[in-house]
Design a protein around this motif. Structure first.
Motif, short mmCIF file in Angstrom:
data_model
loop_
_atom_site.label_atom_id
_atom_site.label_comp_id
_atom_site.label_asym_id
_atom_site.label_seq_id
_atom_site.Cartn_x
_atom_site.Cartn_y
_atom_site.Cartn_z
N PHE A 183 -10.63 22.15 16.99
CA PHE A 183 -10.04 20.91 17.48
C PHE A 183 -9.07 20.33 16.46
CE2 PHE A 183 -13.87 21.19 20.01
CZ PHE A 183 -13.43 20.80 21.27
N TYR A 184 -8.11 19.60 16.96
CA TYR A 184 -7.14 18.90 16.13
C TYR A 184 -7.86 17.90 15.22
CZ TYR A 184 -3.23 15.74 15.07
OH TYR A 184 -2.31 14.95 14.45
N GLN A 185 -7.43 17.84 13.95
CA GLN A 185 -8.02 16.88 13.02
C GLN A 185 -7.78 15.47 13.53
OE1 GLN A 185 -5.89 18.13 9.54
NE2 GLN A 185 -7.64 19.21 8.69
N GLY A 186 -8.84 14.71 13.65
CA GLY A 186 -8.75 13.37 14.20
C GLY A 186 -9.44 13.24 15.53
N TYR A 223 -10.71 10.98 9.51
CA TYR A 223 -10.66 9.51 9.41
C TYR A 223 -9.27 9.04 8.99
CZ TYR A 223 -15.66 8.94 10.15
OH TYR A 223 -16.91 8.92 10.71
N LEU A 224 -8.64 9.78 8.10
CA LEU A 224 -7.31 9.40 7.64
C LEU A 224 -6.31 9.41 8.80
CD1 LEU A 224 -5.76 8.69 5.02
CD2 LEU A 224 -5.16 11.11 4.84
N LYS A 225 -6.39 10.45 9.63
CA LYS A 225 -5.46 10.58 10.75
C LYS A 225 -5.80 9.63 11.90
CE LYS A 225 -3.90 15.23 9.70
NZ LYS A 225 -3.76 16.64 10.14
N ARG A 226 -6.99 9.08 11.88
CA ARG A 226 -7.35 8.06 12.87
C ARG A 226 -7.09 6.65 12.34
NH1 ARG A 226 -10.58 9.64 17.18
NH2 ARG A 226 -11.65 7.65 17.25
N GLY A 227 -6.50 6.58 11.15
CA GLY A 227 -6.12 5.27 10.60
C GLY A 227 -7.28 4.51 9.99
N ILE A 228 -8.26 5.24 9.42
CA ILE A 228 -9.42 4.59 8.78
C ILE A 228 -9.48 5.09 7.34
CG2 ILE A 228 -11.87 4.01 9.05
CD1 ILE A 228 -11.72 5.19 11.87
N TYR A 266 -4.98 17.86 -3.59
CA TYR A 266 -4.82 17.45 -2.20
C TYR A 266 -5.04 15.94 -2.06
CZ TYR A 266 -5.80 16.87 2.75
OH TYR A 266 -5.79 16.43 4.04
N ARG A 267 -6.02 15.40 -2.79
CA ARG A 267 -6.22 13.95 -2.76
C ARG A 267 -4.99 13.23 -3.31
NH1 ARG A 267 -11.11 11.38 -6.13
NH2 ARG A 267 -9.69 11.90 -7.84
N GLY A 268 -4.38 13.79 -4.35
CA GLY A 268 -3.15 13.21 -4.88
C GLY A 268 -2.04 13.20 -3.84
N TYR A 269 -1.95 14.28 -3.07
CA TYR A 269 -0.96 14.36 -1.99
C TYR A 269 -1.21 13.25 -0.97
CZ TYR A 269 1.09 16.22 2.33
OH TYR A 269 1.78 16.37 3.51
N ASN A 270 -2.46 13.01 -0.62
CA ASN A 270 -2.79 11.93 0.31
C ASN A 270 -2.47 10.57 -0.27
OD1 ASN A 270 -5.75 13.55 1.72
ND2 ASN A 270 -3.62 13.69 2.32
N TYR A 271 -2.77 10.37 -1.56
CA TYR A 271 -2.40 9.12 -2.22
C TYR A 271 -0.88 8.89 -2.13
CZ TYR A 271 -6.86 8.00 -4.57
OH TYR A 271 -8.16 7.63 -4.86
N LEU A 272 -0.14 9.98 -2.35
CA LEU A 272 1.31 9.88 -2.36
C LEU A 272 1.87 9.46 -1.01
CD1 LEU A 272 4.16 10.37 -3.52
CD2 LEU A 272 3.85 12.81 -3.02
N TRP A 273 1.44 10.15 0.05
CA TRP A 273 2.09 9.95 1.34
C TRP A 273 1.40 8.95 2.25
CZ3 TRP A 273 6.83 11.03 1.44
CH2 TRP A 273 7.35 12.10 0.71
N PHE A 274 0.08 8.88 2.22
CA PHE A 274 -0.63 7.99 3.13
C PHE A 274 -0.90 6.61 2.52
CE2 PHE A 274 -1.34 12.10 4.99
CZ PHE A 274 -1.41 11.86 6.36
N TYR A 275 -1.20 6.60 1.22
CA TYR A 275 -1.50 5.33 0.55
C TYR A 275 -0.29 4.73 -0.16
CZ TYR A 275 -6.63 5.01 0.85
OH TYR A 275 -7.92 4.85 1.29
N TYR A 335 3.26 12.08 10.68
CA TYR A 335 2.26 11.03 10.45
C TYR A 335 2.78 9.82 9.67
CZ TYR A 335 -0.72 15.02 11.55
OH TYR A 335 -1.26 16.12 12.13
N VAL A 336 3.61 10.08 8.65
CA VAL A 336 4.00 9.00 7.74
C VAL A 336 5.50 8.99 7.54
CG1 VAL A 336 1.81 8.99 6.48
CG2 VAL A 336 3.68 10.47 5.71
N GLU A 337 6.02 7.85 7.07
CA GLU A 337 7.43 7.75 6.71
C GLU A 337 7.69 8.53 5.44
OE1 GLU A 337 10.31 3.99 6.75
OE2 GLU A 337 9.02 4.01 4.97
N SER A 338 8.78 9.25 5.42
CA SER A 338 9.14 10.00 4.23
C SER A 338 9.73 9.08 3.17
CB SER A 338 10.13 11.11 4.58
OG SER A 338 10.27 12.00 3.49
#
Length: 280
Positions: free
Chosen positions: A37-40, A69-74, A96-105, A248-251
């Motif tokens: 299934f698709y993540q989320g 949870y990240l892709k569901r906005g939580i 990978y967590r750093g990548y999420n910090y960079l783009w999602f946070y 998912y996110v603004e570049s």
């Protein structure tokens, strides 16, 4: 109908998992079900939550549960779960967590900390979370912080290492875009032009962002004819999808339709004023 389908799939999951299987088989079946299934999706979330009830030591499953949870906005739940993955296997998941910090946070400091930390764990090679060197990601993070010298150093390090190991043709082309933006914001137009031209060279002359920034520079230099042509070409590239965008996110420094249209209108007005002045 969609609700009934989800209920049916959830019932299937329960039927799969209550059969007389070993613990290992149940974990594998739950994970395989989740991966389908698709993540989320709720099915993805429930499958990995169940797998982790059976085995809480699997770092990859914690990562999968965090992403849903990240892709569901939580994001606050993402943080709790990704931290578990990093604790269990930092070499794989800290970058990978750093990548999420960079783009999602957009938490650039924490992103850089994670990139540096994971790279320290592997001194014999440069880590490449999500397919790109930590130096490339750090360059983007430093651009977000407007720490321009650090951004240039990071991009240059990435370019040098990538060129030595794989050749110049495999350098991620947005490196030249971001490096050009750094020089543009520093008002070093010669080096900005150099990098935007490299971007266009390695993208077969189809990249709206590069042409947009070149048009801005030429506008400031009074080269209105060249700027107008570039701005119109940039708009075409934008409409054709040759632009700097991310899912998912603004570049970083992402441009939108109104940016291109506004620049074209400004150039048209400047050209009109120039003609009026020359007539007078």
């Amino acid at each position: 109908m969609e609700t009934l389908q989800r209920l049916y799939l959830s019932l299937l999951l329960i039927l799969f998992l209550v059969s007389c299987e070993t613990k290992k088989e149940k974990i594998e079946k739950a994970a395989n079900f989740g991966f389908s299934f698709y993540q989320g999706k709720p099915e993805h979330m429930n499958a990995f939550a169940y797998a982790l009830e059976l085995d809480s030591t699997n770092a990859e499953y914690w990562r999968e549960l965090s992403v849903t949870y990240l892709k569901r906005g939580i994001p606050h739940i993402w943080k709790k779960y990704i931290d578990k993955a990093v604790a269990l296997n930092p070499e794989v998941w800290q970058g990978y967590r750093g990548y999420n910090y960079l783009w999602f946070y957009r938490d650039y400091r924490k992103a850089i900390e994670d990139f540096d930390a994971v790279n320290a764990l592997t001194p014999n090679f440069t880590d490449a979370p999500q397919g790109h060197s930590v130096d490339y990601w750090k360059g983007i993070a430093y651009l977000g912080l407007k720490e321009y010298n650090n951004a240039i150093q990071s991009f240059d390090k990435y370019i040098a290492e990538e060129t030595e190991n794989f050749g110049v043709d495999l350098i991620e082309v947005t490196t030249y875009l971001y490096k050009g933006i750094v020089y543009y914001e520093l008002q070093d137009f010669d080096k900005a032009i150099e990098n935007f031209n490299l971007l266009l060279q390695y993208s077969y002359n189809t990249y709206g962002d590069g042409k947009y920034y070149l048009a801005l520079i030429y506008k400031q230099q009074g080269k209105l004819k060249e700027a107008k042509q570039l701005a119109n070409d940039a708009l075409k590239d934008y409409k054709d999808g040759y632009v700097n965008q991310r899912p998912y996110v603004e570049s970083m420094r992402e441009l939108y339709l109104e940016d291109y249209e506004q620049l074209i209108n400004q150039l048209n007005n400047s050209t009109l004023q120039e003609r009026r002045s020359s007539n007078n």
